[in-house]
Design a protein around this motif. Sequence first.
Motif, PDB file in Angstrom:
ATOM      1  N   THR A  38      34.507  21.633  34.032  1.00  0.00           N
ATOM      2  CA  THR A  38      35.580  21.393  34.990  1.00  0.00           C
ATOM      3  C   THR A  38      36.882  21.885  34.365  1.00  0.00           C
ATOM      4  O   THR A  38      36.913  22.311  33.211  1.00  0.00           O
ATOM      5  CB  THR A  38      35.716  19.901  35.337  1.00  0.00           C
ATOM      6  N   LYS A  39      37.959  21.780  35.117  1.00  0.00           N
ATOM      7  CA  LYS A  39      39.259  22.188  34.577  1.00  0.00           C
ATOM      8  C   LYS A  39      39.697  21.278  33.432  1.00  0.00           C
ATOM      9  O   LYS A  39      40.586  21.630  32.654  1.00  0.00           O
ATOM     10  CB  LYS A  39      40.314  22.174  35.683  1.00  0.00           C
ATOM     11  N   ASN A  40      39.058  20.114  33.318  1.00  0.00           N
ATOM     12  CA  ASN A  40      39.389  19.177  32.236  1.00  0.00           C
ATOM     13  C   ASN A  40      38.455  19.297  31.041  1.00  0.00           C
ATOM     14  O   ASN A  40      38.564  18.523  30.095  1.00  0.00           O
ATOM     15  CB  ASN A  40      39.368  17.741  32.773  1.00  0.00           C
ATOM     16  N   GLY A  41      37.524  20.246  31.066  1.00  0.00           N
ATOM     17  CA  GLY A  41      36.627  20.428  29.931  1.00  0.00           C
ATOM     18  C   GLY A  41      35.176  20.255  30.324  1.00  0.00           C
ATOM     19  O   GLY A  41      34.794  20.416  31.484  1.00  0.00           O
ATOM     20  N   LEU A  42      34.357  19.913  29.346  1.00  0.00           N
ATOM     21  CA  LEU A  42      32.917  19.741  29.547  1.00  0.00           C
ATOM     22  C   LEU A  42      32.557  18.280  29.328  1.00  0.00           C
ATOM     23  O   LEU A  42      32.653  17.763  28.218  1.00  0.00           O
ATOM     24  CB  LEU A  42      32.143  20.637  28.573  1.00  0.00           C
TER      25      LEU A  42
END
Length: 353
Positions: A38-42
């Motif tokens: 996601t845009k926030n990481g994995l």
Amino acid sequence: MKKGLTAIILAITCFIFSRADSFYWDNFHGFHPFLNTTKNGLNITNKTHLPTFDTISSRIGLCDFSFETRLSNINNKPNKRYKYSDADGSTKHVKHPSWGIVAFDSLGNKLELRISTSQTSDWEYSSADCLNIALIHNDSIIAQSRCIYPDIEPFTGLNTIYISRQDSTVCAKIGARVKKEIISANINNFFISSIGFTTYPAANIKIDRIALTITNPPSKNLTTNWSDESISKHISESIDPLEGYWAFLDRSLDEDLLRMGGNYSLALIKNDNGYDLIYVEGATINPESWKTGMIKATLTPTKFKGTYNVTWYDSAMRPLHKDITAHIEGNHLMLIAFPYQSSHIRLTRTPTP
């Protein structure tokens, strides 16, 4: 100009002598093509009663490799139970859910480093709190060990997990600050086609970074079992609208940054995570090294229909993957864009190679 040429020569020399492909993912570089990116990481969460897997096509094959990741198990607080749904839809609770690193071969056989926490105190950290680690081939435990606090963070803190293979020896290391070897075992002829993470019911792991290094001759990384005959048979029986032969159509290149290694004829064949572009013929640079059936590129789907993230292997078999994309129009025209090289090429469907 001389400085740039020197840099190119040094890069090629390092490649020849190190014979290693390195890949790195973090929040800055992104975690594509992992599915839970996601845009926030994995962040990989499992709310089901079955183990889940988030792996990438790796082309490790039989090569030596190392896979290192730093992560935390968020659903692992002391004395807390976490929910998941059982097969009948009922809610179940578990403490210290398991997770791990997993690799598969093309037949679905599994090699897993499974990790779970043992808590020995009901009130606070104890010197006996530990991580239990098992190396498992399919359903058989090959080796097991444990690592005790404070060498590791037994609950929700960050730990570095490292698994490698040299010849047929698989080694695992773990540590919160300094990695310590915990497992070493001999596993022969495990052909790795994908690698990544597994989570068991109620687990929730957040990945901080990943580094994958594949060593040995580069051609070995790209070799498959495909041949002219098996490719032709597979394509003739395929019902996938994209599978088939694709040939070089035209190009727009900044030749100071990117040069074509030939007028390629390729076969697009579906894999577990997207598609492989299989080399058939046409190499004019390093032609003695390119054999029918080798991987020329991998395509991984994005959220945009018809658009794929691409890892492209150049004429020297080095991977290029920085923001390279492929866009397929009407199942017959493919544009592959190399933005950092200010270049693109187009392929078109053909009935034969």
